[in-house]
Design an enzyme around this catalytic site. Structure first.
Site, short mmCIF file in Angstrom:
data_model
loop_
_atom_site.label_atom_id
_atom_site.label_comp_id
_atom_site.label_asym_id
_atom_site.label_seq_id
_atom_site.Cartn_x
_atom_site.Cartn_y
_atom_site.Cartn_z
CB SER A 101 -0.87 -0.01 1.26
OG SER A 101 -1.36 1.29 1.51
CD GLU A 145 11.67 7.38 1.38
OE1 GLU A 145 11.95 7.53 2.59
OE2 GLU A 145 12.26 6.57 0.65
#
Ligand code: SF4
Ligand code: SF4
Length: 573
Positions: A319, A366
């Site tokens: 995901s 990130e």
């Protein structure tokens, strides 16, 4: 039970295949152990559990010796006690003498053994171990000088996690535990799960501490210091303060966090609800649009790193959702900052997690917006307990308080995230609503509950028969993924947690966590779910408000920007 044995002149019944240690434990008779780990094949290498068996010349290790009919065993003869004592004295002979400064002072098994065996003088002197600290990892500090070579960390890393980041190196008296090529944990395949810390009997392994940075920010008047805590913390912190295992002390914890000086106290279960909104929408999107299946959860950073290292082919299955910790961090520095009129750079955002890998996740490139980290520091449950003590707070005397709203208000679906199977169960509740427009008749999916390493179910959602699997312990994940690679196609959604049983048994939880404590924590989470009125993430009114006022819709532009991420392939040394 078909065997009869005699232990210290008491007659006991035993079954074929049981070890001496099994029978002793079942009958409440204790012999000390060191290298032994329940559930793993015994090696008997440390010889701490030796007992005397009539007719046998040498002492035998209780953990590995099978019982035989008629066996006569002495567990505390003079010879046995002296032998155990000598082992401890040898271990102490080269062990650093800095107990007063050691992380594990008070919870060290070597200290406890010395006390139990009445070691009161130094009869054996040796050169003190002198190895370099390994501080290279974002999550774990290794101090090989304190290592007593029990091998538990090596075994958990290989046999439970399937990672093998650390191993025995050298021979004889020069043996030690190391990463490959002595490169340090940061360059090894270590996924930062912290399970090695949980099994280490001494202070040779510990989390990378963030307490000092947090203290500095708490005393900086220019900073607004906010804290969030993961769903499992309120049911595991209790044991650090003498409450019974699994007791939910959320109100006392909220009060203690405010007394420490945190300006806002938020519950990560809220952003677990947010994760479910995004993740369930992503699942529905993939199922109805021919996307990559099975979809695999991404909220465990230990698992994510494992996939980046060992599962390059399955990265598209993960995901794209950030974890609840990171979603909360991103929302705090956007929506919350905006609504309170605070510049994001003036917010110092702390999370309390059951997990050492969260310290790694928080520092990932990130996980930033315009160069500002979503989350600034991560405390384990153990560190939070230390912080509460350091600030002189008697948690027993607190009056329960609520978390701050709106980011502190959750559904019970967000709360059960703390247990293996909880993410999946929460996602099914919302996916059902998204697909059928109706709520499930019964929210609970009992087949996905419990401590088993793998659980599976097939669930009818409208016309779809959705296959789901839940695995904890990365070795179990690797086995399931191998089945998928080999063509198994009845599973559409997989939940993976690195720690056996999920976050309630995370690598940042209290030292000494045992199966009974984990079960008690799990039972409390499901009890909360049973009693709460709002059992599905999409029914949390504050989540609905967050989408209305700020995010738009799940998988929308703003959500994608703030709440989703991507992964990188990593080479393993
Ligand atoms: S943190 Fe986990 S992966 Fe890393 S060495 Fe310890 S057990 Fe192995
Ligand atoms: S680091 Fe800890 S668990 Fe690992 S071998 Fe040494 S003492 Fe045992």
């Amino acid at each position: 039970m078909n065997l009869t044995i005699e232990v210290n002149n008491n007659t006991l019944q035993a079954s074929q295949g049981e070890t001496i240690l099994d029978v002793l434990s079942r009958n409440g008779m204790k012999v000390p152990t060191l290298c032994y780990m329940k559930g793993l094949f015994p090696t008997g290498s440390c010889r701490m559990c030796v007992v005397e068996v009539e007719g046998r010349r040498n002492l035998v290790t209780a953990c590995s010796e099978p019982v035989l009919d008629g066996m006569k065993i002495m567990t505390h003869s003079m010879r046995v006690i002296e032998s155990r004592k000598t082992i401890v004295e040898l271990l102490l002979s080269n062990h650093p003498d800095d107990c007063l400064y050691c992380e594990r002072n008070g919870s060290c098994e070597l200290q406890k053994l010395s006390e139990d065996l009445n070691v009161r003088e130094r009869r054996i002197s040796g050169n003190k171990n002198n190895y370099k600290l390994d501080v290279s990892s974002t999550s774990i500090v290794r101090d090989p000088a304190k290592c007593i070579l029990c091998g538990r960390c090596v075994r958990v890393c290989e046999e439970i996690e399937g990672v093998t980041a650390i191993e025995f190196v050298g021979r004889g008296s020069k043996t030690f535990i190391d990463t490959s090529f002595n490169h340090g944990l940061n360059l090894s395949s270590c996924v930062n799960c912290g399970q090695c810390i949980m099994v280490c009997p001494t202070g040779a392994l510990k989390e990378k501490p963030h307490i000092n940075e947090i203290k500095n920010n708490l005393s900086n008047p220019d900073k607004v210091v906010v804290v969030q805590y993961a769903p499992s913390i309120s049911v595991s912190l209790a044991e650090e303060f003498g409450f019974k295992p699994g007791q939910n002390i959320i109100g006392l914890m909220n009060a203690a966090l405010r007394r420490i000086g945190f300006n806002f106290v938020f519950d990560t279960s809220f952003s677990a609800d947010l994760t479910i909104m995004e993740e369930a929408s992503e699942l529905v999107h993939r199922v109805t649009n021919g996307g990559v299946l099975p979809m695999i959860t991404s909220c465990c950073p230990g698992w994510v790193k494992y996939a980046e290292e060992f599962g390059h082919d399955i990265l598209p299955n993960l995901s794209s959702c950030k974890s609840p910790q990171q979603m909360m961090g991103a929302i705090i520095k956007s929506y919350f900052a905006e609504s309170e009129g605070i510049a994001p750079e003036n917010i110092y955002s702390v999370s309390v997690m059951p997990c050492t890998a969260k310290k790694f996740e928080q520092q990932r490139e990130e996980m930033t917006q315009n160069g500002i980290s979503d989350v600034d520091a991560v405390l384990t449950t153990r560190e939070l307990a230390r912080l509460i003590r350091m600030y002189g707070i008697d948690i027993h005397k607190m009056e329960p308080e609520l978390a701050d709203s709106p980011l502190g208000t959750r559904s019970s679906a967000g709360k059960i995230f703390g247990s293996s199977g909880g993410v999946m169960e929460a996602a099914i509740r919302t996916a059902h609503y998204l697909i059928t427009g109706k709520e499930m008749v019964k929210f609970q999916v009992k087949a996905l509950r419990g401590l088993q390493g793998r659980k599976e179910a097939h669930i009818q959602i409208g016309d779809l028969n959705v296959g789901v699997a839940v695995v904890s312990g990365l070795k179990n994940a690797a086995e399931l993924l191998e089945e998928v690679r080999n063509g198994r196609d009845d599973i559409h959604f997989i939940e993976v947690m690195a720690c056996p049983g999920g976050c309630i048994n995370g690598g940042g939880q209290p030292i000494g966590t045992d199966e009974e404590a984990v079960k008690a924590r799990m039972a409390t989470l499901y009890d909360i779910d049973e009693k709460d009125a709002i059992k599905a993430s999409h029914k949390n009114p504050y989540i609905v408000e967050l989408y209305d006022k700020f995010l738009g819709k799940p998988l929308g532009h703003k959500s994608h920007h703030l709440l989703h991420t991507h992964y990188q392939k990593r080479e393993v040394n």
